[in-house]
Design a protein around this motif. Structure first.
Motif, PDB file in Angstrom:
ATOM      1  N   ASP A   1      38.416   2.789  -1.994  1.00  4.90           N
ATOM      2  CA  ASP A   1      38.484   4.249  -2.003  1.00  4.90           C
ATOM      3  C   ASP A   1      38.508   4.811  -0.599  1.00  4.90           C
ATOM      4  N   ILE A   2      39.480   5.659  -0.325  1.00  2.00           N
ATOM      5  CA  ILE A   2      39.510   6.424   0.914  1.00  2.00           C
ATOM      6  C   ILE A   2      38.827   7.767   0.703  1.00  2.00           C
ATOM      7  N   PHE A   3      39.034   8.358  -0.462  1.00  4.33           N
ATOM      8  CA  PHE A   3      38.411   9.644  -0.797  1.00  4.33           C
ATOM      9  C   PHE A   3      38.362   9.757  -2.310  1.00  4.33           C
ATOM     10  N   ARG A   4      37.166   9.923  -2.826  1.00  4.86           N
ATOM     11  CA  ARG A   4      37.024  10.200  -4.251  1.00  4.86           C
ATOM     12  C   ARG A   4      36.078  11.373  -4.431  1.00  4.86           C
ATOM     13  N   ILE A   5      36.274  12.093  -5.512  1.00  3.43           N
ATOM     14  CA  ILE A   5      35.366  13.176  -5.884  1.00  3.43           C
ATOM     15  C   ILE A   5      34.340  12.586  -6.835  1.00  3.43           C
TER      16      ILE A   5
ATOM     17  N   ASN B   1      50.242   2.584   7.841  1.00  8.09           N
ATOM     18  CA  ASN B   1      49.882   1.361   8.552  1.00  8.09           C
ATOM     19  C   ASN B   1      48.623   1.542   9.392  1.00  8.09           C
ATOM     20  N   THR B   2      48.400   2.737   9.901  1.00  4.28           N
ATOM     21  CA  THR B   2      47.156   3.006  10.635  1.00  4.28           C
ATOM     22  C   THR B   2      45.946   2.801   9.731  1.00  4.28           C
ATOM     23  N   LEU B   3      46.029   3.285   8.506  1.00  2.00           N
ATOM     24  CA  LEU B   3      44.920   3.105   7.559  1.00  2.00           C
ATOM     25  C   LEU B   3      44.733   1.640   7.193  1.00  2.00           C
ATOM     26  N   ILE B   4      45.842   0.937   6.954  1.00  7.75           N
ATOM     27  CA  ILE B   4      45.753  -0.475   6.598  1.00  7.75           C
ATOM     28  C   ILE B   4      45.165  -1.279   7.749  1.00  7.75           C
ATOM     29  N   SER B   5      45.646  -1.025   8.934  1.00  2.15           N
ATOM     30  CA  SER B   5      45.223  -1.801  10.103  1.00  2.15           C
ATOM     31  C   SER B   5      43.779  -1.535  10.506  1.00  2.15           C
TER      32      SER B   5
ATOM     33  N   THR C   1      37.839  13.176   5.140  1.00  2.00           N
ATOM     34  CA  THR C   1      37.575  12.597   6.444  1.00  2.00           C
ATOM     35  C   THR C   1      38.897  12.530   7.194  1.00  2.00           C
ATOM     36  N   PRO C   2      38.872  12.152   8.481  1.00  2.00           N
ATOM     37  CA  PRO C   2      40.152  11.936   9.168  1.00  2.00           C
ATOM     38  C   PRO C   2      41.040  10.934   8.445  1.00  2.00           C
ATOM     39  N   ASP C   3      40.448   9.883   7.871  1.00  2.00           N
ATOM     40  CA  ASP C   3      41.247   8.907   7.133  1.00  2.00           C
ATOM     41  C   ASP C   3      41.850   9.511   5.869  1.00  2.00           C
ATOM     42  N   ALA C   4      41.099  10.330   5.160  1.00  2.00           N
ATOM     43  CA  ALA C   4      41.635  10.964   3.951  1.00  2.00           C
ATOM     44  C   ALA C   4      42.784  11.900   4.301  1.00  2.00           C
ATOM     45  N   LEU C   5      42.675  12.579   5.412  1.00  2.00           N
ATOM     46  CA  LEU C   5      43.763  13.452   5.851  1.00  2.00           C
ATOM     47  C   LEU C   5      44.992  12.639   6.236  1.00  2.00           C
ATOM     48  N   LEU C   6      44.760  11.461   6.807  1.00  2.00           N
ATOM     49  CA  LEU C   6      45.877  10.585   7.140  1.00  2.00           C
ATOM     50  C   LEU C   6      46.548  10.078   5.862  1.00  2.00           C
TER      51      LEU C   6
ATOM     52  N   LYS D   1      35.353  17.021  11.696  1.00  2.00           N
ATOM     53  CA  LYS D   1      34.317  16.413  12.521  1.00  2.00           C
ATOM     54  C   LYS D   1      33.565  15.284  11.808  1.00  2.00           C
ATOM     55  N   ARG D   2      34.021  14.918  10.629  1.00  2.00           N
ATOM     56  CA  ARG D   2      33.328  13.852   9.897  1.00  2.00           C
ATOM     57  C   ARG D   2      33.729  12.482  10.436  1.00  2.00           C
ATOM     58  N   ALA D   3      32.862  11.520  10.242  1.00  2.00           N
ATOM     59  CA  ALA D   3      33.139  10.156  10.675  1.00  2.00           C
ATOM     60  C   ALA D   3      33.776   9.371   9.543  1.00  2.00           C
ATOM     61  N   ASN D   4      34.726   8.516   9.882  1.00  2.00           N
ATOM     62  CA  ASN D   4      35.276   7.595   8.898  1.00  2.00           C
ATOM     63  C   ASN D   4      34.265   6.500   8.598  1.00  2.00           C
ATOM     64  N   ARG D   5      34.396   5.904   7.440  1.00  3.03           N
ATOM     65  CA  ARG D   5      33.584   4.740   7.115  1.00  3.03           C
ATOM     66  C   ARG D   5      33.926   3.609   8.083  1.00  3.03           C
TER      67      ARG D   5
END
Length: 502
Positions: A282-286, A252-256, A226-231, A208-212
């Motif tokens: 960064d898509i996901f960092r700790i 390509n979804t992430l790039i686009s 996030t949904p993007d990190a899962l992608l 349920k988190r929002a992407n940047r």
């Protein structure tokens, strides 16, 4: 598996203890009961935080450097003290217990994820939408980390995925229920990856988190899935199983999306790596802090602050340094010419790996502690996935070139237009340059079905030159591209089958 399972209860207790003092009020005081540990949405939040704490401990350090020392791009210095020596030298020098750490670390984390998954299902639906999202995100995260860990295990301890034989190839033990008495056999590779994809599908549906947003600050980076990190995880997994269309579509979804623009100057890319003040890739960092420390990739520098020289364990080969063109921004970011002091002799202007020098804001003393916030997924990797997946048939050669050249231009290089085998090689070379020392090189060679010859050293005077060091040649069919199941696990669980050659 028994040895790992014996440590699970203690690990679960640690996980609970670090998440909230609330757990100290539970009875009995020396264990965590599913009936009392999973009651409210707040419990879900505490367990979720614990899952991320465990993930922090399974990134970087030996989870990264062990495989980097094994390949063609590093030479062991004369003062390396045999740290990473077994993996570096291959052959009989490398035994299963030398690579047991990741196996045990990932399985203990999977046990806790299974415990949390079962426990979260006992929590009643909370009253408010925000509380419901907290619970749902925790359920999503537990499956996301389980998928991540299983992919990491398969990468190390199972042969490269082959769709034609995956239903009979040995994978790793597949545990999706918390059971301290389980003595599982090894599942086949297809079954493990089917479970990984099922977990990712569940996690995506329930996150349920929002992407940047594309216009957000470059410092707005998620420290959770996030949904993007899962992608991004899905793209990595689908590349591994040769699902070329699926890998290309996810990448390509992430790039686009435009949410993760590549840096196009040396200064900004350097800030991304060395100071972490630039974060848009960064898509996901700790996130690391001085209070929440992380594993470090400290083997490459060995800085002696008082003397202002370096005593590295491993030194990059001249071959890997020369693989970067002079205009490539990464060359002077991933490497630096520095003085070293080896066996009582000082050598000036030696190229060292400088990708992880330590972030000044994370120092706890005068000199570096090599701490960085681990980059779990970044857009540079995603461009390499898009290029490779498209080139392998997931899309067109034109789209492979589009992704390849976008990354090249961003890193200071010119566009190219190879075709056929030359395009395949260009895609692989660019992935190697982009991902060097991030822990992927050994697994890429394994996935590509390639052996290697260790590169030419900068100077044989300060590196080991004996058997297994300089000039090491490893054939593509070498059994030890697939790491051995730990000896103790084989002895305690006779249902396990060892990998060939171990």
């Amino acid at each position: 598996m028994k040895k790992i399972i014996l440590g699970i209860v203690g690990t679960v207790l640690t996980l609970a203890a670090i998440t909230s003092c609330k757990k100290l009020d539970l009875a009995p005081y020396n264990s965590v009961s599913p009936e009392t540990g999973f009651q409210t949405w707040l419990d879900a939040r505490y367990w979720d935080n614990g899952l991320y704490t465990q993930l922090r401990g399974r990134l970087y350090g030996s989870y990264n450097t062990l495989q980097e020392t094994a390949v063609d791009q590093l030479n062991a210095s004369l003062d390396f003290g045999n740290r990473g020596g077994a993996a570096h030298r291959w052959g009989n020098f490398l035994q299963a217990n030398d690579v047991a750490g990741p196996y045990q670390g990932f399985y203990s984390a999977i046990a806790n994820a299974n415990f949390v998954i079962e426990g979260l299902d006992k929590i009643a639906v909370p009253a408010t939408a925000a509380q419901q999202d907290t619970l749902t995100n925790a359920k999503s995260d537990a499956r996301a980390v389980r998928a991540y860990y299983y992919h990491e295990l398969m990468t190390r301890y199972a042969k490269a995925y082959n769709p034609a034989t995956a239903a009979t190839d040995l994978g790793v033990p597949l545990l999706i229920k918390y059971d301290v008495k389980a003595l599982p056999s090894r599942a086949n590779s297809k079954a493990v990856y089917d479970q990984i994809l099922a977990d990712i599908t569940y996690a995506k549906a329930n996150n349920k988190r929002a992407n940047r947003s594309a216009s957000s600050s470059a410092t707005a980076v998620s420290a959770k899935f996030t949904p993007d990190a899962l992608l991004a995880l899905e793209a990595r997994v689908r590349l591994a199983i040769q699902d070329w269309p699926g890998a290309y579509a996810a990448a390509n979804t992430l790039i686009s999306s435009g949410r993760y623009p590549l840096y196009t100057t040396e200064a900004t890319l350097k800030n991304y790596w060395h100071t972490e003040t630039a974060r848009s890739e960064d898509i996901f960092r700790i996130n690391a802090t001085t209070a929440e420390t992380v594993n470090t990739n400290a083997i490459y520098l060995g800085y002696s602050g008082q003397n202002q020289w370096y005593v590295p364990d491993f030194i990059p080969t001249q071959s890997v340094v020369d693989s970067y063109e002079a205009t490539d921004f990464r060359r002077n970011i991933y490497f630096a010419q520095l003085p070293i002091f080896i066996q009582g002799v000082r050598y000036n202007n030696v190229w060292l790996v400088n990708k992880f020098p330590g972030v000044p804001s994370l120092f706890t003393g005068t000199f570096t502690n090599y701490m960085h916030s681990p980059k779990v997924f970044r857009i540079g990797e995603i461009y390499t996935i898009a290029a490779e997946a498209a080139e392998r048939g997931g899309s067109t050669a034109a789209n492979a070139l589009t992704a390849l050249n976008a990354l090249r231009v961003a890193r200071g290089l010119t566009t190219i237009a190879p075709v056929g085998a030359a395009l395949t090689q260009a895609v692989r070379d660019e992935r190697t340059r982009e991902m060097n020392f991030d822990g992927f090189r050994l697994w890429d060679l394994k996935r590509w079905g390639l052996g290697f010859t260790r590169g030419t050293p900068q100077n044989t005077a300060f590196v080991n030159t004996g058997t297994g060091f300089t000039g090491l040649v490893i054939q593509a069919n070498d059994n030890k591209f697939t790491w051995g199941i730990p000896t103790n696990d084989l002895q305690l669980n006779t249902n396990l089958v060892p990998n060939p050659g171990w």
